[in-house]
Scaffold this motif. Structure first.
Motif, PDB file in Angstrom:
ATOM      1  N   ARG A  40       0.814  -1.214   0.000  1.00 63.10           N
ATOM      2  CA  ARG A  40       0.000   0.000   0.000  1.00 63.10           C
ATOM      3  C   ARG A  40       0.846   1.263   0.000  1.00 63.10           C
ATOM      4  O   ARG A  40       0.398   2.314  -0.482  1.00 63.10           O
ATOM      5  CB  ARG A  40      -0.933   0.013   1.217  1.00 63.10           C
ATOM      6  N   THR A 146      -8.869  -2.360  -3.084  1.00 65.40           N
ATOM      7  CA  THR A 146      -9.014  -1.244  -2.155  1.00 65.40           C
ATOM      8  C   THR A 146      -9.422  -1.790  -0.793  1.00 65.40           C
ATOM      9  O   THR A 146      -9.641  -2.989  -0.627  1.00 65.40           O
ATOM     10  CB  THR A 146     -10.080  -0.252  -2.648  1.00 65.40           C
ATOM     11  N   ARG A 147      -9.563  -0.918   0.170  1.00 63.57           N
ATOM     12  CA  ARG A 147     -10.013  -1.359   1.495  1.00 63.57           C
ATOM     13  C   ARG A 147     -11.454  -1.846   1.452  1.00 63.57           C
ATOM     14  O   ARG A 147     -11.933  -2.469   2.397  1.00 63.57           O
ATOM     15  CB  ARG A 147      -9.870  -0.220   2.508  1.00 63.57           C
TER      16      ARG A 147
END
Length: 271
Positions: A40, A146-147
């Motif tokens: 990340r 993505t989260r």
């Protein structure tokens, strides 16, 4: 022409440098994650050297002017405006070389809400000076984790600047886009350019994964980075990013206009 002194004053007044909105806590967290090689914060870079937390603090103190003291753990981070100015001069010099070579250039941003205008004006200036501004893979798609899970984004270009937007978000060419750190968009764009027979960019200009992803693939890259984005500065230290400009990358978009004028003048690209 905007003088160095006037730009220095603007950097401080707009909090692009000096005490910035990025906190020391955010930056230290990024350094810890980078040292652990969390993708990340690697932004597509595969570091050659072993980077510990304290190595990154020392590097960022040298490149940005943040505190070199690991015991300093709270409060706003600080960017030395002199380092920003020196990096902007180097940034402009690389653009000037691209113009002299009439080199194909790719612009891309993971910060379209803040930085699109900065890059778009540079793209206009380079195009007017004869550099091909590339737009491969327009309308293509890329899957990014993505989260919130795996999301599909569409690749688009606004005034010659690549960005991604969520499927169904805005029309093609509109000035909205998604914030992303991922290197996957630049990899997708470069793969599409190669598959189409080129040309490939000789220079990539941008931020986040656009710069680190291109630099990791051996393409010259220059860009802007905040104190919580150590990857660009590591890339610069290891020789895969040509110029990393330290500044707050999330202030109002109009605050970057004086930087654009300064770079255009320094690169001798004024119309």
């Amino acid at each position: 022409m905007l003088s160095t002194g006037a730009l220095r004053a603007h950097l401080l007044a707009a909090r692009l440098a000096g005490p910035v909105a990025t906190s020391r806590e955010e930056s230290l967290r990024s350094y810890r994650l980078f040292a652990a090689r969390d993708p990340r914060v690697l932004l597509g870079l595969d570091p050659e050297w072993s980077w510990r937390d304290r190595d990154l603090i020392a590097l960022m103190a040298d490149k940005c002017g943040v505190s070199p003291d690991p015991r300093h753990t709270s409060g706003p981070d600080v960017i030395d405006p002199e380092r920003t100015l020196a990096a902007l001069d180097a940034f402009a010099a690389r653009l000037r070389v691209a113009v002299e070579r009439q080199a194909p250039v790719l612009f891309g941003t993971g910060h379209p809400h803040r930085l699109l205008g900065f890059y778009a004006e540079l793209a206009d200036a380079l195009s007017a000076a004869g550099c091909p501004v590339l737009t491969p893979a327009k309308g293509g798609s890329v899957d990014i984790t993505t989260r919130f899970g795996l999301r599909t984004y569409n690749l688009d270009y606004v005034r010659g600047v690549a960005l991604v937007r969520e499927s169904g978000a805005g029309g093609a060419g509109c000035a909205t886009g998604a914030h992303t750190h991922s290197p996957l968009p630049v990899r997708t764009v470069l793969a599409a350019a190669a598959e189409a027979g080129g040309p490939l960019p000789e220079l990539v200009v941008g931020d986040h994964g656009w710069v680190c992803g291109a630099g990791q693939l051996g393409i010259e890259a220059i860009g802007l980075a905040d104190t919580d984005d150590p990857a660009l500065f590591v890339g610069e230290a290891e020789g895969r990013v040509s110029v990393a400009v330290p500044l707050d990358d999330a202030v109002r978009s109009d605050y970057y206009r004086p930087l654009t004028r300064y770079v255009i003048n320094r690169a001798c690209l004024s119309q």
